[in-house]
Design a protein around this motif. Structure first.
Motif, PDB file in Angstrom:
ATOM      1  N   LYS A  57       0.795  -1.223   0.000  1.00 32.75           N
ATOM      2  CA  LYS A  57       0.000   0.000   0.000  1.00 32.75           C
ATOM      3  C   LYS A  57       0.831   1.278   0.000  1.00 32.75           C
ATOM      4  N   MET A  58       2.139   1.145   0.057  1.00 34.84           N
ATOM      5  CA  MET A  58       2.985   2.335   0.099  1.00 34.84           C
ATOM      6  C   MET A  58       4.078   2.248  -0.958  1.00 34.84           C
ATOM      7  N   THR A  64      10.471   2.881   3.890  1.00 36.56           N
ATOM      8  CA  THR A  64       9.574   1.728   3.910  1.00 36.56           C
ATOM      9  C   THR A  64      10.348   0.416   3.801  1.00 36.56           C
ATOM     10  N   LEU A 315      -3.524   3.434   6.929  1.00 38.69           N
ATOM     11  CA  LEU A 315      -2.695   3.855   5.806  1.00 38.69           C
ATOM     12  C   LEU A 315      -2.259   5.309   5.975  1.00 38.69           C
ATOM     13  N   GLU A 319       1.534   6.712   6.196  1.00 36.59           N
ATOM     14  CA  GLU A 319       2.046   7.747   5.303  1.00 36.59           C
ATOM     15  C   GLU A 319       2.600   8.926   6.092  1.00 36.59           C
ATOM     16  N   SER A 323       6.425   8.613   5.290  1.00 32.06           N
ATOM     17  CA  SER A 323       6.563   9.351   4.042  1.00 32.06           C
ATOM     18  C   SER A 323       7.901  10.079   4.009  1.00 32.06           C
TER      19      SER A 323
END
Length: 340
Positions: A57-58, A64, A315, A319, A323
């Motif tokens: 999902k990222m 990550t 999510l 993020e 991020s």
């Protein structure tokens, strides 16, 4: 977490004699087994969810990639915990065979080394990003992160491989099958020469595990985050106190979660039999279990307003935490500053 090694004290027939300065054996075993079972269930679910979000999902970035493998070490370790808990409840009787005795022990050692190495790598990445912005812009890529990941796993596997050799099943003086470290790698465990050799190898293992699995990583993490915080404060890059809180929480949680384990291993080495050993053993089970389950969650929620947390999806929290938009902006700002 290498909790399975801690059974050297519990399962040695010569040390099973308890006195009034110890917890009652059934109580201590329940206190240890319960958090292991709970951590296994909750940790498998939570860490599995985090791995799924980070992988599917990222966007794949340095952050990550590094955090995915950090959480993977926790996930792998939680899968082993139920077997250790069952052995504790059965008075350390081992029912799973010699192969799993070796595999589980080395897996926990692998998870311990890999997790602290990944925490060190994450702190070094932050250091390079803030203190070496030009280098970071040129070299800091997901491919670079994958090379770091490979190096961490190889190093952790090399350091944990001796425990694959040392761990063996053995019948104690009461005829009970136990899973125990045989540092001398000899079938004649009782010979004086073998016991002396075993003690020296045990000292070498403890020293290397403490230095490489705690002291050096703790120094790296503390140094990197201290320099990062100072540099960012100097450049006025903090818009809130959240980054400070995350860095402080990372240092404190590392110390609190891993120090009891190494203190306990030191007490085992000097063959201390006291209430302190029992308390340290219980504290080790609690802190290492907490570390596997809640350390990843800490990075999501530290510094977040609770009302915002409930309004955000998982999510969105990921993020916000992982991020790299803010990282790139800070790097550009620092890079501009160095050119003036």
């Amino acid at each position: 977490m290498d909790l399975i090694n801690s059974t050297d004290y519990l399962i040695n027939g010569s040390t099973l004699i308890r006195n009034s300065t110890h917890f009652p054996a059934p109580v201590s075993k329940i206190i240890i087994a319960l958090p292991l079972f709970v951590s296994s269930i909750i940790g498998t679910i939570i860490n599995g969810l985090y791995l799924w979000v980070l992988k599917f999902k990222m966007k794949q970035t340095v952050n990550t990639v590094l955090f995915f493998h950090l959480i993977l070490t926790y996930f792998i370790s939680t899968l082993v915990l139920p077997f250790i808990a069952i052995s504790q409840l059965q008075d350390n009787y081992w029912t799973f065979g010699t192969a799993l005795c070796k595999v589980f022990n080395s897996t926990l050692s692998l998870g311990m080394f890999a997790s602290v190495f990944f925490l060190s790598a994450i702190s070094l990445d932050r250091y390079l990003l803030i203190l070496q912005p030009v280098w970071s812009l040129q070299h800091r890529t997901p491919r670079w992160a994958s090379s770091v990941v490979l190096g961490v796993w190889i190093s952790a596997a090399a350091l944990s491989s001796p425990y694959l050799v040392f761990r063996e099943t053995h019948h104690d003086q009461k005829g009970k099958l136990i899973c125990q470290n045989n540092y001398a790698v000899s079938t004649n465990w009782e010979r004086k020469e073998m016991q002396t050799l075993s003690q020296w190898i045990h000292i070498a293992c403890f020293t290397s595990r403490f230095l490489l699995g705690f002291l050096v990583p703790f120094f790296i993490i503390t140094f990197c985050y201290q320099r990062v915080a100072s540099k960012m404060k100097e450049k006025g890059l903090f818009k809130s106190s959240k980054p400070f809180k995350v860095m402080m929480a990372a240092v404190i949680s590392f110390f609190v979660c891993w120090m009891p384990y190494h203190v306990y291993q030191g007490l085992l080495l000097i063959k201390t039999q006291s209430l302190l050993l029992d308390l340290t053993m219980i504290l080790t089970a609690l802190t290492t279990s907490f570390n596997m389950v809640f350390s990843p969650t800490m990075y999501l929620f530290i510094g977040e307003n609770f009302q915002k947390v409930f309004k955000k999806s998982i999510l969105a929290l990921f993020e916000s935490a992982f991020s790299e938009d803010y990282s790139v902006e800070r790097t550009h700002n620092l890079n501009s500053g160095t050119q003036i």
